[in-house]
Design an enzyme around this catalytic site. Structure first.
Site, mmCIF file in Angstrom:
data_model
loop_
_atom_site.group_PDB
_atom_site.id
_atom_site.type_symbol
_atom_site.label_atom_id
_atom_site.label_comp_id
_atom_site.label_asym_id
_atom_site.label_seq_id
_atom_site.Cartn_x
_atom_site.Cartn_y
_atom_site.Cartn_z
ATOM 1 N N HIS A 128 -10.323 7.504 9.138
ATOM 2 C CA HIS A 128 -9.246 8.549 8.582
ATOM 3 C C HIS A 128 -9.166 9.676 9.059
ATOM 4 C CE1 HIS A 128 -8.320 4.629 6.580
ATOM 5 N NE2 HIS A 128 -6.987 5.033 6.597
ATOM 6 N N ARG A 181 0.745 8.834 3.626
ATOM 7 C CA ARG A 181 -0.363 8.471 2.973
ATOM 8 C C ARG A 181 -0.719 9.144 1.772
ATOM 9 N NH1 ARG A 181 -1.990 7.970 8.674
ATOM 10 N NH2 ARG A 181 -2.861 5.909 9.104
ATOM 11 N N ARG A 184 3.697 5.052 0.855
ATOM 12 C CA ARG A 184 2.785 4.026 0.559
ATOM 13 C C ARG A 184 1.772 4.646 -0.761
ATOM 14 N NH1 ARG A 184 -1.949 2.843 4.760
ATOM 15 N NH2 ARG A 184 -2.930 4.856 4.114
ATOM 16 N N GLU A 236 -1.668 -6.084 7.452
ATOM 17 C CA GLU A 236 -2.717 -5.417 7.672
ATOM 18 C C GLU A 236 -3.960 -6.266 7.667
ATOM 19 O OE1 GLU A 236 -3.199 -1.358 6.469
ATOM 20 O OE2 GLU A 236 -2.748 -1.856 4.121
ATOM 21 N N ASN A 261 -3.987 -0.474 12.582
ATOM 22 C CA ASN A 261 -5.468 -0.139 12.442
ATOM 23 C C ASN A 261 -6.420 -1.177 11.665
ATOM 24 O OD1 ASN A 261 -4.147 2.080 13.350
ATOM 25 N ND2 ASN A 261 -4.103 3.172 11.550
ATOM 26 N N ASP A 262 -5.646 -1.399 10.401
ATOM 27 C CA ASP A 262 -6.689 -2.309 9.741
ATOM 28 C C ASP A 262 -6.602 -3.722 10.312
ATOM 29 O OD1 ASP A 262 -8.243 -1.124 7.479
ATOM 30 O OD2 ASP A 262 -6.356 -0.530 6.786
ATOM 31 N N ARG A 303 -13.976 -0.434 11.657
ATOM 32 C CA ARG A 303 -13.025 0.765 12.139
ATOM 33 C C ARG A 303 -13.842 1.980 12.192
ATOM 34 N NH1 ARG A 303 -7.752 1.508 8.679
ATOM 35 N NH2 ARG A 303 -7.430 3.545 9.412
ATOM 36 N N CYS A 306 3.127 1.053 11.809
ATOM 37 C CA CYS A 306 2.617 2.336 11.289
ATOM 38 C C CYS A 306 1.186 2.665 11.972
ATOM 39 C CB CYS A 306 2.999 2.673 10.082
ATOM 40 S SG CYS A 306 2.196 1.796 8.800
HETATM 41 C C1 PEP Z 1 -3.279 0.891 9.134
HETATM 42 O O1 PEP Z 1 -4.210 0.408 8.577
HETATM 43 O O2 PEP Z 1 -2.663 0.361 10.252
HETATM 44 C C2 PEP Z 1 -2.572 1.914 8.617
HETATM 45 C C3 PEP Z 1 -1.480 2.463 8.993
HETATM 46 O O3 PEP Z 1 -3.338 2.316 7.345
HETATM 47 P P1 PEP Z 1 -4.449 3.371 7.248
HETATM 48 O O4 PEP Z 1 -4.781 3.771 8.687
HETATM 49 O O5 PEP Z 1 -4.189 4.386 6.438
HETATM 50 O O6 PEP Z 1 -5.404 2.309 6.709
HETATM 51 MG MG MG Z 2 -4.599 0.365 6.694
#
Ligand code: PEP
Ligand code: MG
Length: 764
Positions: free
Chosen positions: A369, A476, A512, A610, A633-634, A644, A681
């Site tokens: 993050h 976020r 969120r 996700e 991302n997740d 990650r 996103c």
């Molecule tokens: C994701 O997981 O793609 C996402 C947008 O949430 P975060 O990166 O905050 O976990």
């Molecule tokens: Mg996420």
């Protein structure tokens, strides 16, 4: 054997330098295996020869002098084959050569194992015996285990410059670093920076304290003495409080602590280091590390345990020293490159924005993050630079290449000029993209693609509006929670949320609900887990704490009063019942506020896809909610089983993996079957190539960090939907993630969008 192994592992991890590591390893092995000889040969990368670096049993004068080419001797053979060689009588082996200068006798039994790090042979570990015998399986396994342990230490020493290629060093500020010394990590946020290092120290974490020259020695001594006195009085207070409950021998432990702090012990040594020029915190780190090392190496278990006491005392003194440093005393260089052992989102606000030019983290990865926020701020960042000797870099000039995740220490003028050129080019491209602000994201064949932003930092709002964002696809909410000392109240949250909603109204703002866990920790709500990304995260936490969830939703609803642009989004959903549960809570918050006389309405509620389970439930979820948003991302980390946040597997985290692309396409199609809007996103939407693919897949909205929005808009305006469709069809037939990525890069260049891909970078 096991206890010897444990001892070696412990000693190796606390030894001060590589020579001591090698030395004690050969000594311990020779003694444990009762051999005549144990030696370590390391491959010199320049001469490409195996050089004898440590020995027990051979002539010590030969260390550093004797070497073998990879085709010479049984040692060379082990290196060449990269596998163990166990010979009952080496003297009759065709590769055997007799090395007179080592003073060795003609030996018979030989066992050699390669020292391998990440597939590369770094050297050979050898034991020899004068008589004939075959080393048994357990001896071979023992040597292989020690060698695997050694490999990591040697690789780290090579990377940090403890082993230097001969003749390539320059003296710089008392510390030797080869010119243009390169440390490799993974890309965090694109861009390059040339600046001076400032090391971010974690509270009470001695290992992250850098060395720094003491500006005023007397003042540093005074600070140290004040901190010492504070620790002494803490210890006395604890001792008094426990007096009734402890036996006298237990009580005596406190006296031991106090004695350790006396002038003829730890305190005196730290004071000497301060007088020698290091600042108090650095001097403390050095002295504590030395004592910990000595105690850890002791045979006696009781004395070994004292290392923990010393560490604890050091931490206590440090926290008082840190208290006594006024944050206004901190002077940041004009072009600060902030370096941290573990860069956290909260650290990003440490340095004034006009002085911060780059970020480097020793741990973490491109999808941590902290890196995501750095991209949003447009600050070049390198993550996972695991070998960076960061405590020795304070104040040094470095070049940071955020495209590849490389850091260059002690840069030459040539390298500075080459990177300076890239900096100027980047500024020109950015100026060109600024003109796009008020133009629509529309393809050449008239397809209009809404581009939204992801926010979290206060500064994101202004930046996003400046770049022409049409909405917020992901706010976020955990970010403002992270920079506080306790959970913000409903009223505080209301004010924070209102700023986002008001600034963007009437454009939609997707908030969120709290997504903590994984690599997002709240300092006041620690979650200790072995496997945090598979643990208590996102909706799982908030459903277990309805009081936190309810307050947050109430704050959101109240903040949106009069704007009507709020959307609520639920993170990390895996099951239907989570949606049902969260919906009930949202209904309850709406009802409560209405009963309190407020004119609130239930906002659109959506879920994030996700985790793989959610992928296959997309249609069912879509029937229950108002929109779907993919968190790629997740989703990528869970689909590919790649953490990650782990730099070791960063190369396997592949957003263009065929499986990921297939899943993204599938989710878009499933949501559309239910006629529900589907957005994305995750960071993939911020990559111009990825954005074209997602548009072709049918995503209704792309939400990204504001910094990349102009580039994505430029890509969309520079092509047609028809071309994007062709690109998608081709890519979906390909099997390899890297090939797909490369194909996208070249396709963008062919479309005349080459300036949106990575520049050609200097450096080896
Ligand atoms: C994701 O997981 O793609 C996402 C947008 O949430 P975060 O990166 O905050 O976990
Ligand atoms: Mg996420």
């Amino acid at each position: 054997m096991l206890s010897v192994l444990r001892k070696i592992v412990q000693e190796v991890s606390t030894a001060p330098d590589l020579d001591s590591v090698l030395d004690l390893t050969v000594r311990r092995i020779q003694r444990a295996m009762h051999t005549q000889v144990c030696s370590i040969y390391l491959l010199d990368t320049i001469s490409q020869r195996y050089v004898l670096m440590a020995t027990q049993g051979l002539n010590v004068e030969a260390v550093g002098q004797v070497s073998l080419s990879p085709t010479e001797g049984v040692v060379g053979l082990v290196g060449q084959r990269a596998e163990p060689l166990n010979l009952e009588d080496a003297s009759v082996h065709p590769s055997y050569i007799y090395l007179k200068s080592t003073g060795e006798e003609r030996y018979h039994a030989f066992l050699g194992v390669p020292i391998i790090h990440q597939g590369e042979v770094l050297g050979v570990l050898v034991v020899q015996q004068n008589e004939r015998r075959r080393f048994d399986e357990s001896e071979e396994a023992f040597l292989v285990t020690v060698s695997a342990q050694l490999a990591g230490v040697i690789a780290h020493a090579e990377a940090t410059g403890s082993i230097q290629p001969v003749g390539n060093n320059v003296e710089n500020g008392g510390e030797r670093f080869a010119q243009d010394r390169r440390f490799s990590g993974v890309a965090g946020a694109p861009g390059v920076a040339i600046g001076q290092v400032f090391v971010a120290t974690l509270p009470a974490d001695l290992e992250t304290v850098p060395d720094k020259p003491a500006k005023d020695v007397d003042k540093e001594l005074e600070r140290f003495n004040t901190a010492l006195e504070a620790v002494r009085s803490d210890i006395r207070a604890v001792s008094r409080n426990l007096a009734q409950r402890l036996r006298s021998d237990e009580q005596a432990l406190f006296d031991v602590y106090l004695r350790m702090l006396e002038d003829n012990a730890l305190a005196g040594q730290v004071a000497d280091r301060i007088r020698a020029g290091n600042w108090a915190q650095g001097a403390l780190r050095e002295v504590v590390a030395e004592h910990v090392r000595e105690f850890s190496a002791m045979d006696d278990a009781y004395l070994r345990e004292r290392a923990t006491d010393i560490r604890d005392l050091g931490r206590r003194v440090l926290s008082h020293l840190q208290e006594n440093v006024n944050s206004q005393d901190v002077e940041y260089p004009d072009k600060t490159i902030l370096v941290a052992d573990d860069l956290s989102p909260a650290m990003l606000g440490l340095v004034p924005e006009d002085k911060l030019v780059g970020l480097v983290s020793v741990s973490g990865s491109g999808n941590s993050h902290a890196a995501i926020l750095a991209r949003s701020m447009g600050i070049p960042t390198a993550m996972g630079v695991v070998d960076l000797p960061f405590t020795r870099l304070e104040g040094r000039e470095v070049i940071l290449d955020g495209y590849t995740g490389r850091v260059y220490v002690n840069p030459s003028d040539d390298l500075k000029n080459a990177f300076g050129e890239i900096l100027r080019e980047e500024q020109m491209i950015a100026a060109g993209l600024e003109t796009l602000r008020d133009l629509p994201a529309q393809t050449t064949d008239g397809y209009r693609m809404p581009l939204w932003v992801n926010t979290g930092l206060v500064s994101d709002v202004e930046r996003s509006l400046e770049r022409g964002a049409e909405g917020i696809g992901l706010y976020r909410t955990e970010i403002p929670f992270m920079t506080r000392d306790f959970f913000p109240s409903e009223q505080e949250q209301l004010q924070i949320y209102r700023r986002q909603l008001e600034a963007f109204a009437p454009r939609p703002v997707t908030m969120r609900t709290l997504d903590v866990g994984g690599d997002k920790a709240l300092p006041y709500f620690p979650i200790e887990e072995d496997n945090p990304f598979l643990g208590w995260r996102g909706i799982r936490v908030t459903l277990d704490h309805p009081e936190i969830f309810l307050v947050q939703v109430r704050a959101m609803l109240r903040a949106a009063l009069g704007f009507g642009n709020l959307r609520i989004m639920l993170p990390m959903v895996t099951s239907m019942h989570e949606i049902e549960e969260a919906s009930k809570q949202i209904d309850r918050a709406v009802r409560e506020l209405q009963e309190e006389g407020l004119d609130v309405e239930r906002p659109p509620v959506g879920v994030m896809v996700e985790v793989p389970a959610a992928v296959y439930l997309t249609r069912r979820f879509a029937r229950k909610v108002d929109f779907i948003s993919v968190g790629s991302n997740d989703l990528t980390q869970y689909l590919l089983a790649v953490d990650r946040n782990n730099p070791r597997v960063a190369g396997l985290y592949a957003p263009y993996h065929p499986a990921v692309l297939r899943v993204l396409h599938f989710v878009a199609q499933e949501a559309r079957k239910e006629h529900k809007p589907v957005s994305i996103c995750g960071e993939m939407a911020a990559d111009p190539g990825g954005a074209l693919l997602l548009m072709a897949m049918g995503y209704d909205v792309l939400s990204m960090n504001s910094n990349n929005l102009p580039k994505v808009k430029s890509a969309i305006r520079g092509t047609s939907l028809a071309k994007a469709n062709t690109l998608l069809q081709r890519v979906m037939r390909m099997d390899d993630a890297e090939a797909i990525h490369e194909y996208l890069r070249t396709s963008l260049k062919d479309m005349g969008l080459g300036n949106l891909t990575r520049p050609v970078l200097p450096g080896r």
